[in-house]
Scaffold this motif. Structure first.
Motif: not given
Length: 370
Positions: A239-263
């Motif tokens: 579950d990802l949340r941010a007060q702005t749409n731009h902030g959510l985009t940044s948080l999503k990108e960081l999370a995707q990088k972590k998922l890729d690194s776990i793989e």
């Protein structure tokens, strides 16, 4: 007359409260609203591809809209999983119907069209997109929403001219691997270890402390009934949340990088998808000012609260993102709501229904005269 009017609102509310239905299955709710409004000679038209409908009073331009969400939640109540109105949508529908009844009485004097969108599936975060596709939003100039607020946020009698929701998105994923015998841990990678690592990694993610945001694991399932099997696969949700749409985009990108690194780190495959994106608020200053003026007129300056910023989300804001010319804001209505939104036993002071009807009626008339 006001007492009779209040009783009518309560009867509408009780009926809607008694027929809760989950997203995309709001058949009885749609039928009740349609039949009730037709009895009062209000034009209605159902959506052809899904539940919900529009209702109109007046004619011509401008076109001022009201959005009322019609779905309930599916949750445990009294030991049973069932549809349940615990987010105030039954109240929102009642308020919208009350506004239509008010305006029908003065229809001949209206300079324009008032269109109410009785929208399905708000809780899934995409019902508004389906309504946008119907074309009923294309010619709108203004759109007003309404949402009851918890007691600790806004007391009964008060109202705020906008709700500034945050943005949210969810990830539904699966770790794919092979099970192994408990005596041979070298034959696989334990999916539980991967899940623990992933949870640790995402808890380290952060944006600027000036921007409210959060990321957390909300589901993890691995293993079977046999305690001697090491699970190679697991399912999880984020579950990802941010007060702005731009902030959510940044948080999503960081999370995707972590998922890729776990793989890469564990040599496993993670499959998944980002789902149910709900945008942060895009509030029109003009619409917000109209609601402020209406609150002052109906409830007095002392009951006009500041715009409310909340980490919650609402698909209402897709309307302004998809139709950038639309001026929109959501009324935050004090209701002494307890214990909180989405609590299965949520209750509120029903006198707020009349407050909401009167404020939105005034706001709609002001928007028609802009």
């Amino acid at each position: 007359m006001k007492g009779e009017y209040s009783m009518e609102l309560l009867e509408i509310f009780e009926k809607l409260h008694s027929i809760p239905e989950i997203s995309w299955e709001e058949k009885n709710t749609t039928e009740y609203i349609e039949a009730f409004l037709k009895e009062h000679d209000i034009y209605v038209e159902r959506f052809t591809d899904h539940t919900g409908l529009i209702a109109e009073v007046g004619s011509g331009k401008p076109v001022v809209g009201i959005r009322a969400d019609i779905n309930a939640l599916f949750q445990e109540l009294n030991g049973k999983m069932q549809a349940n109105h615990s987010c105030g949508h039954d109240a929102h529908m009642t308020i919208a119907i009350g506004v239509l009844l008010n305006l029908k009485r003065i229809e001949t004097s209206l300079q324009g069209t008032v269109r109410c969108l009785f929208q399905p599936a708000e809780e899934q975060g995409n019902g508004s997109l389906s309504v946008v596709k119907t074309g009923f939003v294309d010619d709108m100039d203004y759109l007003f929403g309404v949402h009851l607020r918890p007691k600790d946020e806004l007391e009964i009698g008060k109202a705020a001219p906008s709700l500034r929701h945050g943005a949210a998105i969810f990830y539904k994923g699966k770790i794919i691997g092979d099970d192994a015998h408990g005596a041979r841990p070298q034959c696989t990678v334990n999916a539980i270890d991967i899940g623990m690592a992933l949870n640790s990694y995402i808890n380290q993610l952060s944006l600027s402390p000036m921007l409210p945001h959060s990321i957390k694991m909300t589901r993890f399932s691995a293993g079977s009934k046999n305690p001697n099997i090491i699970p190679g696969s697991a399912e999880f949700s984020l579950d990802l949340r941010a007060q702005t749409n731009h902030g959510l985009t940044s948080l999503k990108e960081l999370a995707q990088k972590k998922l890729d690194s776990i793989e890469t780190l564990y040599g496993v495959k993670i499959e998944g998808s980002w789902i149910d994106y709900t945008p942060g608020a895009e509030v029109s200053r003009e619409a917000e000012e109209i609601l402020s003026a209406a609150i002052r007129e109906i409830r007095g300056e002392e009951n006009l609260a500041e715009p409310i910023t909340t980490p919650g989300s609402d698909d209402f804001h897709f309307y302004t993102i998809e139709r950038t010319n639309l001026k929109a804001a959501m009324l935050a209505l004090g209701a002494d709501l307890t214990p909180g939104l989405h609590h299965p036993s949520m209750t509120f002071d029903q006198s707020c229904l009349l407050h909401g009807v009167d404020i939105l009626t005034d706001a709609v008339k002001r928007a028609l005269n802009q």
